[in-house]
Scaffold this active site. Structure first.
Site, PDB file in Angstrom:
ATOM      1  N   ASP A  55       0.914  -1.264   0.143  1.00  0.00           N
ATOM      2  CA  ASP A  55      -0.109   0.040  -0.178  1.00  0.00           C
ATOM      3  C   ASP A  55       0.986   1.246  -0.116  1.00  0.00           C
ATOM      4  OD1 ASP A  55      -2.385   1.755   0.191  1.00  0.00           O
ATOM      5  OD2 ASP A  55      -3.108   0.610   1.888  1.00  0.00           O
ATOM      6  N   ASP A  56       0.699   2.036  -1.130  1.00  0.00           N
ATOM      7  CA  ASP A  56       1.430   3.393  -1.234  1.00  0.00           C
ATOM      8  C   ASP A  56       3.128   3.098  -1.169  1.00  0.00           C
ATOM      9  OD1 ASP A  56      -1.044   4.386  -0.869  1.00  0.00           O
ATOM     10  OD2 ASP A  56      -0.615   5.089   1.079  1.00  0.00           O
ATOM     11  N   CYS A  95      -6.105   4.242  -4.137  1.00  0.00           N
ATOM     12  CA  CYS A  95      -5.993   2.638  -3.861  1.00  0.00           C
ATOM     13  C   CYS A  95      -7.050   1.817  -4.430  1.00  0.00           C
ATOM     14  CB  CYS A  95      -5.849   2.550  -2.448  1.00  0.00           C
ATOM     15  SG  CYS A  95      -7.439   3.565  -1.448  1.00  0.00           S
ATOM     16  N   ARG A 145      -7.113  -1.310  -7.131  1.00  0.00           N
ATOM     17  CA  ARG A 145      -7.315  -2.597  -6.624  1.00  0.00           C
ATOM     18  C   ARG A 145      -8.383  -3.275  -7.355  1.00  0.00           C
ATOM     19  NH1 ARG A 145      -5.201  -2.970  -1.198  1.00  0.00           N
ATOM     20  NH2 ARG A 145      -3.987  -1.010  -0.936  1.00  0.00           N
ATOM     21  N   LYS A 152      -6.334  -5.515   3.317  1.00  0.00           N
ATOM     22  CA  LYS A 152      -7.261  -4.395   2.855  1.00  0.00           C
ATOM     23  C   LYS A 152      -8.217  -4.846   1.766  1.00  0.00           C
ATOM     24  CE  LYS A 152      -6.911   0.380   1.310  1.00  0.00           C
ATOM     25  NZ  LYS A 152      -5.891   1.480   1.240  1.00  0.00           N
ATOM     26  N   HIS A 176     -11.570  -2.552   0.815  1.00  0.00           N
ATOM     27  CA  HIS A 176     -11.926  -1.216   0.352  1.00  0.00           C
ATOM     28  C   HIS A 176     -12.495  -1.334  -1.049  1.00  0.00           C
ATOM     29  CE1 HIS A 176     -10.699   3.329   0.333  1.00  0.00           C
ATOM     30  NE2 HIS A 176     -11.765   3.193   1.057  1.00  0.00           N
ATOM     31  N   HIS A 197       1.009   2.462   4.233  1.00  0.00           N
ATOM     32  CA  HIS A 197       0.063   3.353   4.496  1.00  0.00           C
ATOM     33  C   HIS A 197      -0.102   3.966   5.692  1.00  0.00           C
ATOM     34  CE1 HIS A 197      -4.183   4.932   4.610  1.00  0.00           C
ATOM     35  NE2 HIS A 197      -4.223   4.823   3.156  1.00  0.00           N
ATOM     36  N   ASP A 245      -0.520  -0.363  -5.123  1.00  0.00           N
ATOM     37  CA  ASP A 245      -1.349   0.189  -5.526  1.00  0.00           C
ATOM     38  C   ASP A 245      -1.324   1.682  -6.274  1.00  0.00           C
ATOM     39  OD1 ASP A 245      -0.860   1.499  -3.049  1.00  0.00           O
ATOM     40  OD2 ASP A 245      -3.293   1.229  -2.347  1.00  0.00           O
ATOM     41  N   ASN A 246      -0.228   2.242  -5.706  1.00  0.00           N
ATOM     42  CA  ASN A 246       0.101   3.625  -6.082  1.00  0.00           C
ATOM     43  C   ASN A 246       1.423   4.208  -5.598  1.00  0.00           C
ATOM     44  OD1 ASN A 246      -2.970   4.035  -4.461  1.00  0.00           O
ATOM     45  ND2 ASN A 246      -0.859   5.011  -3.522  1.00  0.00           N
ATOM     46  N   LYS A 255       1.291   9.951  -4.844  1.00  0.00           N
ATOM     47  CA  LYS A 255       0.018   9.527  -4.632  1.00  0.00           C
ATOM     48  C   LYS A 255      -1.124  10.619  -5.063  1.00  0.00           C
ATOM     49  CE  LYS A 255      -3.301   7.275  -1.317  1.00  0.00           C
ATOM     50  NZ  LYS A 255      -3.279   6.631   0.017  1.00  0.00           N
TER      51      LYS A 255
END
Length: 556
Positions: A32-33, A70, A74, A132, A134, A223, A329-330, A384
């Site tokens: 994540d991130d 995100c 995803r 995660k 989301h 994240h 994801d980014n 991001k």
């Protein structure tokens, strides 16, 4: 040759043929991130030996792009379908009321959208997820409704890594679910450890079931809140004392040495609005330097637990027939929640502090902020939320069963290519099924096996849009448009083959190319159903409005 030896040779050939044709297990690891260069294999500072080993035994991509946020990323990763078509055009935290529940903006996977898990399950795979989600709140939108046999997931943009509590006022709780039912975390919870523990449990419950498995592990690292056990953070104490500009320049230099960018590629300057490291007080420098130490520690902790999963697969004889995908994801997260309005009240009420002695540990709301985010995104620009390279150019590794080692593909690939690639290696057709949506990505298998030089035609156009920020790729060129505070809302044109840092804008020197690519983007908008934002839309104001609305609905 005797009859016995002939028979043994035949039997060996049959057995080897069966092994070679066996459908692979698949492990998808989503960070994540994470920035392009965060893993050691990409030149990062964190110790990530397990991810690095996967990269060395497979393909380390240098030209992979995703979306700048995100949930859209995803949704595309799991379906192979553009985010506006699959229902997750943006994230709810930034959604204006004018787009609520419009086609493509339901913010959950819409009817007719199949996930890679659902497609694999239909052909006999066991399917599991931890981490995660989301991608929708109701039971009919959680993983169990989208092809996963078992799941333990967080239905939020993030949460604390040590306890079951939210990390921002938008959320009232940390909503964890196991198999679609509200769940409680264990007392010894740490997110990266727990996700691997739970995945190993799911794999073990199958016993000697010969069916292959699909495992999707969506980590909270790195994240906000950026948190790590002290023993990992300690490895990086003092490493970032020279500040963000020095780190940005060091990563840019390593990117050239590693062949991630051309030797003569320029580096974009940090935005003028960002603070100079020298302008910080000594106390500020110390806590910000430690925030990056925690960031690296969080990456190392994640890699450590990935190593536990790899060891488990080796011990159980499943590793050699497992395909691994590792990506982000980014780009890196620039937000500073600690100093946002009202957080001085919210933080103590929710058991958070920002203290250097316990930074990253239980009760710490740690972050890296815009300057560090812009630094770790090197050699890209920004981070991001933005469709600049720093926001959407991220690491991507495919390794394991059937993947030739030590590859470094330079061909452009996109997040929607992941699902068709997995399905191809699993022997599952991507042909559209009646009543379902067509996959838009391309399988990377021909590229990985040396049968093709590109996954997409040289004149193919690939668009991306999230919350008004947009980009379109065509060959080596890219146009991008980004809103404030770090964008100007205008289109810019770059030749990424020569200028991956987006320093030399070609708007004035190649106006015809710009105009043609803008027309291509308009066609993309029409094709996938991008909605215009309301006049005077401002993402920071919209987040604040959505937080207030959530709080009023809960407490008034």
């Amino acid at each position: 040759m005797t009859a016995v030896s002939l028979f043994m040779a035949f039997l060996t050939a049959v057995l080897l043929s069966g092994i070679a044709s066996a459908r692979p297990n698949v492990v998808v690891i989503l960070v994540d991130d994470a920035a392009l260069m965060d893993f050691g294999a990409y030149g990062g500072e964190a110790r990530t030996p397990n991810i690095d080993a996967l990269a060395g035994n497979g393909a380390l991509f240098t030209n992979y792009h995703t979306s700048p946020l995100c949930s859209p990323s995803r949704a595309m990763l799991l379906t192979g379908i553009d985010n506006h078509r699959n229902g997750v055009a943006t994230i709810e935290e930034v959604l204006p009321p004018e787009q609520h529940n419009k086609p493509g903006y339901s913010l959950h996977l819409e009817p007719g959208v199949l996930t890679v898990a659902g497609r694999l399950k239909a052909t006999g795979y066991r399917t599991y997820m931890t981490g995660k989600w989301h991608l929708g709140h109701e039971p009919e939108h959680l993983p169990g409704a989208h092809g996963f046999d078992r799941s333990f997931v967080l239905d939020a943009s993030g949460a604390d890594n040590w306890e079951q509590k939210p990390y921002m006022p938008y959320y009232l709780t940390a909503p964890w679910y196991e198999d679609g039912k509200p769940a409680t975390l264990p007392k010894d919870f740490y997110s990266s450890k727990f996700m691997i523990d739970q995945m190993i449990t799911y794999l073990d419950t199958a016993g000697k079931d010969p069916a292959p498995f699909f495992a999707y592990i969506a980590f909270q690292a790195v994240h906000i809140p950026v948190q790590a056990p002290r023993e990992f953070t300690a490895h990086y104490e003092g490493k970032f004392d020279e500040g963000w500009q020095k780190l940005r320049e060091a990563r840019w230099s390593r990117a050239k040495d590693l062949g991630l960018i051309p030797k003569d590629a320029p580096l974009a300057a940090l935005p003028e609005t960002m603070r100079k490291w020298e302008s910080l007080s000594t106390a500020e420098q110390k806590i910000y330097a430690k925030s990056m130490a925690v960031y690296s520690g969080m990456l190392e902790a994640m890699d450590h637990h990935i190593g536990r999963l790899i060891s488990h697969l080796k011990d159980s004889g499943q590793f050699d027939n497992t395909l691994f995908v590792v990506t982000s994801d980014n780009g890196p997260e620039p937000s500073d929640p600690v100093h946002a309005p009202g957080m001085n009240i919210w933080m103590p009420l929710n058991g958070y502090s920002w203290d250097i002695d316990t930074l990253g540990e239980k009760g710490s709301l740690n972050f890296i902020g815009p300057e560090w985010a812009a630094s770790v995104s090197a050699p890209g620009k920004l981070f991001k939320f933005y469709t600049t390279q720093g926001g959407i150019h991220v690491p991507f590794i495919i390794s394991g069963a059937g993947i030739p080692a030590t590859q470094k593909p330079v061909a452009p690939v996109f997040v929607t290519d992941v699902t068709p690639t997995i399905l191809d290696f699993a022997g599952v057709s991507v042909a559209p099924v009646k009543g379902t949506m067509t996959i838009t990505g391309q399988s990377l298998r021909p590229l990985l096996e040396g049968k093709a030089e590109r996954a997409h035609a040289s004149d193919a156009t690939i668009g991306v849009e999230v919350a008004g920020n947009a980009a379109l790729f065509k060959g080596d060129h890219k146009i991008s448009r980004n809103a404030g505070p770090h964008g100007d809302g205008k289109w810019h044109l770059y030749d990424l083959a020569k200028d991956p840092g987006e320093v030399n804008d070609l708007v004035t020197t190649e106006p015809e190319r710009l105009a043609a690519m803008i027309e291509d983007y308009k066609a993309y908008v029409k094709n996938v159903g991008v909605l215009e934002l309301p006049p005077a839309y401002n993402v920071q104001r919209q987040i604040a409005k959505n937080i207030i609305a959530r709080q009023l609905a809960a407490y008034w």
